[in-house]
Design an enzyme around this catalytic site. Structure first.
Site, PDB file in Angstrom:
ATOM      1  CD  GLU A   1      -1.548 -10.154   5.165  1.00 35.33           C
ATOM      2  OE1 GLU A   1      -1.457  -9.189   5.945  1.00 35.33           O
ATOM      3  OE2 GLU A   1      -2.204 -10.106   4.101  1.00 35.33           O
TER       4      GLU A   1
ATOM      5  CG  HIS B   1      -1.706  -1.363   1.248  1.00 35.56           C
ATOM      6  ND1 HIS B   1      -2.720  -1.727   0.396  1.00 35.56           N
ATOM      7  CD2 HIS B   1      -1.483  -2.449   2.048  1.00 35.56           C
ATOM      8  CE1 HIS B   1      -3.114  -2.963   0.690  1.00 35.56           C
ATOM      9  NE2 HIS B   1      -2.376  -3.430   1.669  1.00 35.56           N
TER      10      HIS B   1
ATOM     11  CG  HIS C   1       0.663  -6.681   2.625  1.00 35.36           C
ATOM     12  ND1 HIS C   1      -0.297  -5.888   2.052  1.00 35.36           N
ATOM     13  CD2 HIS C   1       1.598  -6.918   1.651  1.00 35.36           C
ATOM     14  CE1 HIS C   1       0.032  -5.648   0.791  1.00 35.36           C
ATOM     15  NE2 HIS C   1       1.175  -6.257   0.522  1.00 35.36           N
TER      16      HIS C   1
ATOM     17  CD  GLU D   1      -1.957  -3.540   5.166  1.00 39.29           C
ATOM     18  OE1 GLU D   1      -3.107  -3.338   4.753  1.00 39.29           O
ATOM     19  OE2 GLU D   1      -1.180  -4.389   4.674  1.00 39.29           O
TER      20      GLU D   1
HETATM   21 ZN   LIG Z   1      -2.145  -5.175   2.877  1.00 37.48          ZN
END
Ligand SMILES: [Zn+2]
Length: 182
Positions: free
Chosen positions: A144, A12, A79, A26
């Protein structure tokens, strides 16, 4: 490990905040953790490139292009997770189905994080639908690093200690990967 090029990708950025919860974006967590990982991988002797080093928007295609344009050996996208239930928790590492080296890399990174961090193990999993895993031409994983929608984990994710620990665990995992594949 000299001459190996690793591209690391903070997910992102810019107008795409990624998951948000309680004023936490995030995109900012991803950049912060990736910057720590950058230093650790450099210290191990790798050539490291970040897809972004500030709060800017990059399309998924831009990220893949950065990875595929150079002689990249592995690609790691960073992420943080989110879910509609605030009970969802834990860390996981994703790879593209059929990529043997991607699977090895995902496995060593996931194990390294679980060894180092006291956090739920969601495992390492093949995921066919993630653009940056599908279209990169080298072994690629997406990590993640925890759920920003889970109170306990969002409190961890904003600490220096957790960010350092997770970056160190990923870096150790990369070291393991090169021992394993040679
Ligand atoms: Zn993400």
């Amino acid at each position: 490990m000299k001459n190996k090029i690793i591209v690391i990708d903070p997910g992102h950025g810019g107008r795409d905040p990624g998951a948000t919860a309680d004023g936490i974006y995030e995109k900012d967590l991803n950049l912060n953790i990736t910057a720590r990982l950058f230093i650790l991988l450099k210290d191990l002797g790798f050539k490291v490139k970040m897809t972004r080093t500030d709060n800017r928007y990059l399309s998924l295609g831009d990220r893949v292009k950065i990875a595929n344009d150079v002689n990249t050996d592995i690609f790691i996208s960073i992420h943080c997770n989110a879910a509609s239930s605030n009970k969802a928790n834990g860390i996981e590492t994703l790879y593209y189905p059929g990529s043997d080296k991607g699977k090895i890399l995902a496995g060593v990174i996931q194990h390294s994080m679980i060894d180092k961090l006291n956090i739920t193990d969601r495992g390492f999993k093949a995921r066919p639908d993630l653009f940056v895993l599908k279209y990169t031409s080298m072994p690629a994983v997406l990590v993640e690093c925890g759920f920003i929608t889970n109170l306990e984990e969002s409190e961890l994710l904003i600490t220096d200690k957790y960010r350092n620990d997770i970056a160190a665990a990923i870096s150790d995992g990369v070291g393991e990967y090169y021992k394993k594949i040679k």
